[in-house]
Design a protein around this motif. Structure first.
Motif, PDB file in Angstrom:
ATOM      1  N   MET A   1     -70.024 -30.246  15.074  1.00  0.00           N
ATOM      2  CA  MET A   1     -70.248 -30.049  15.808  1.00  0.00           C
ATOM      3  C   MET A   1     -69.703 -31.053  16.978  1.00  0.00           C
ATOM      4  O   MET A   1     -70.246 -32.437  16.896  1.00  0.00           O
ATOM      5  N   ASN A   2     -68.719 -30.779  17.971  1.00  0.00           N
ATOM      6  CA  ASN A   2     -68.035 -31.706  18.103  1.00  0.00           C
ATOM      7  C   ASN A   2     -68.990 -31.453  19.786  1.00  0.00           C
ATOM      8  O   ASN A   2     -69.230 -30.317  20.393  1.00  0.00           O
ATOM      9  N   MET A   3     -68.571 -32.644  20.235  1.00  0.00           N
ATOM     10  CA  MET A   3     -69.926 -32.839  21.948  1.00  0.00           C
ATOM     11  C   MET A   3     -69.157 -31.798  22.722  1.00  0.00           C
ATOM     12  O   MET A   3     -70.337 -30.857  23.585  1.00  0.00           O
ATOM     13  N   GLU A   4     -68.195 -31.084  23.481  1.00  0.00           N
ATOM     14  CA  GLU A   4     -67.468 -29.746  23.854  1.00  0.00           C
ATOM     15  C   GLU A   4     -68.416 -29.187  24.135  1.00  0.00           C
ATOM     16  O   GLU A   4     -68.769 -27.995  24.473  1.00  0.00           O
ATOM     17  N   THR A   5     -68.395 -28.697  22.303  1.00  0.00           N
ATOM     18  CA  THR A   5     -69.249 -27.442  21.673  1.00  0.00           C
ATOM     19  C   THR A   5     -70.276 -27.210  21.661  1.00  0.00           C
ATOM     20  O   THR A   5     -71.200 -25.972  22.190  1.00  0.00           O
ATOM     21  N   LYS A   6     -71.083 -28.471  21.168  1.00  0.00           N
ATOM     22  CA  LYS A   6     -72.231 -28.452  22.003  1.00  0.00           C
ATOM     23  C   LYS A   6     -72.835 -28.414  23.284  1.00  0.00           C
ATOM     24  O   LYS A   6     -73.600 -28.028  23.793  1.00  0.00           O
ATOM     25  N   ASP A   7     -72.235 -28.993  24.067  1.00  0.00           N
ATOM     26  CA  ASP A   7     -72.832 -28.677  25.690  1.00  0.00           C
ATOM     27  C   ASP A   7     -72.490 -27.740  26.181  1.00  0.00           C
ATOM     28  O   ASP A   7     -72.925 -26.644  26.787  1.00  0.00           O
ATOM     29  N   ASN A   8     -71.523 -26.567  25.773  1.00  0.00           N
ATOM     30  CA  ASN A   8     -71.004 -25.455  26.088  1.00  0.00           C
ATOM     31  C   ASN A   8     -72.273 -24.281  25.384  1.00  0.00           C
ATOM     32  O   ASN A   8     -72.359 -23.378  26.197  1.00  0.00           O
ATOM     33  N   TRP A   9     -72.645 -24.756  24.265  1.00  0.00           N
ATOM     34  CA  TRP A   9     -73.705 -24.035  23.478  1.00  0.00           C
ATOM     35  C   TRP A   9     -75.077 -24.218  24.783  1.00  0.00           C
ATOM     36  O   TRP A   9     -76.063 -23.510  24.558  1.00  0.00           O
ATOM     37  N   ILE A  10     -75.232 -25.383  25.249  1.00  0.00           N
ATOM     38  CA  ILE A  10     -76.405 -26.047  26.176  1.00  0.00           C
ATOM     39  C   ILE A  10     -76.074 -25.357  27.145  1.00  0.00           C
ATOM     40  O   ILE A  10     -77.253 -24.464  27.161  1.00  0.00           O
ATOM     41  N   GLU A  11     -74.962 -25.332  27.638  1.00  0.00           N
ATOM     42  CA  GLU A  11     -74.563 -23.933  29.225  1.00  0.00           C
ATOM     43  C   GLU A  11     -75.155 -22.357  28.818  1.00  0.00           C
ATOM     44  O   GLU A  11     -76.164 -22.248  29.262  1.00  0.00           O
ATOM     45  N   ASN A  12     -75.063 -22.281  27.679  1.00  0.00           N
ATOM     46  CA  ASN A  12     -75.133 -20.572  27.357  1.00  0.00           C
ATOM     47  C   ASN A  12     -76.248 -20.807  27.123  1.00  0.00           C
ATOM     48  O   ASN A  12     -76.639 -19.859  27.474  1.00  0.00           O
ATOM     49  N   ILE A  13     -77.378 -21.274  26.907  1.00  0.00           N
ATOM     50  CA  ILE A  13     -78.895 -21.130  26.702  1.00  0.00           C
ATOM     51  C   ILE A  13     -79.435 -21.053  27.561  1.00  0.00           C
ATOM     52  O   ILE A  13     -79.987 -20.080  28.374  1.00  0.00           O
ATOM     53  N   LEU A  14     -78.711 -22.570  28.208  1.00  0.00           N
ATOM     54  CA  LEU A  14     -79.755 -22.230  29.501  1.00  0.00           C
ATOM     55  C   LEU A  14     -79.417 -21.538  30.843  1.00  0.00           C
ATOM     56  O   LEU A  14     -79.781 -20.612  32.036  1.00  0.00           O
ATOM     57  N   ASN A  15     -78.056 -20.647  30.552  1.00  0.00           N
ATOM     58  CA  ASN A  15     -77.737 -19.479  31.830  1.00  0.00           C
ATOM     59  C   ASN A  15     -78.436 -18.534  30.367  1.00  0.00           C
ATOM     60  O   ASN A  15     -77.890 -17.560  31.416  1.00  0.00           O
ATOM     61  N   SER A  16     -78.462 -18.345  29.482  1.00  0.00           N
ATOM     62  CA  SER A  16     -79.278 -16.933  29.362  1.00  0.00           C
ATOM     63  C   SER A  16     -80.246 -16.273  29.816  1.00  0.00           C
ATOM     64  O   SER A  16     -80.449 -15.343  30.048  1.00  0.00           O
ATOM     65  N   THR A  17     -80.756 -16.893  31.020  1.00  0.00           N
ATOM     66  CA  THR A  17     -82.216 -16.415  31.498  1.00  0.00           C
ATOM     67  C   THR A  17     -81.784 -15.225  33.145  1.00  0.00           C
ATOM     68  O   THR A  17     -81.789 -15.263  33.393  1.00  0.00           O
ATOM     69  N   GLU A  18     -80.441 -15.481  33.483  1.00  0.00           N
ATOM     70  CA  GLU A  18     -79.596 -15.516  35.095  1.00  0.00           C
ATOM     71  C   GLU A  18     -79.387 -13.772  34.358  1.00  0.00           C
ATOM     72  O   GLU A  18     -78.876 -13.192  33.749  1.00  0.00           O
ATOM     73  N   GLY A  19     -80.252 -12.941  35.482  1.00  0.00           N
ATOM     74  CA  GLY A  19     -80.070 -11.542  35.387  1.00  0.00           C
ATOM     75  C   GLY A  19     -81.291 -11.133  34.937  1.00  0.00           C
ATOM     76  O   GLY A  19     -81.308  -9.617  35.077  1.00  0.00           O
TER      77      GLY A  19
END
Length: 92
Positions: free
Chosen positions: A1-19
């Motif tokens: 898993m490269n750094m960009e994919t890891k950052d996107n995964w983390i952002e997706n997890i953090l933003n999953s509670t929106e709404g």
């Protein structure tokens, strides 16, 4: 898993509670829980009964300790005189 994919995964997890909306409990359920909590209070009579029981136990322990400390400890000579007088044998 490269750094960009890891950052996107983390952002997706953090933003999953929106709404997500906060759930409000049922008013009837809340009142029943509050009434149940109020019913389970300890009465002052129970507190005094527990306090009196603890004091009785403490006094019994203090009395037992004092009587043990004031009694004369048996010496080896006293013990031997009891053993010899019972069966006239020093060794059994």
């Amino acid at each position: 898993m490269n750094m960009e994919t890891k950052d996107n995964w983390i952002e997706n997890i953090l933003n999953s509670t929106e709404g997500i909306t906060k759930v409000a409990p049922n008013d009837d359920l809340f009142l029943r829980i509050q009434n149940h909590i109020k019913e389970n209070k300890v009465t002052p009579q129970t507190i005094w009964l527990v306090a009196a029981s603890i004091m009785v136990l403490v006094l019994l322990n203090v009395t037992a300790i004092k009587s043990k400390m004031t009694s004369k400890p048996e010496t080896a000579q006293t013990y031997m005189s009891v053993v010899v007088s019972e069966n006239n044998q020093i060794y059994q």
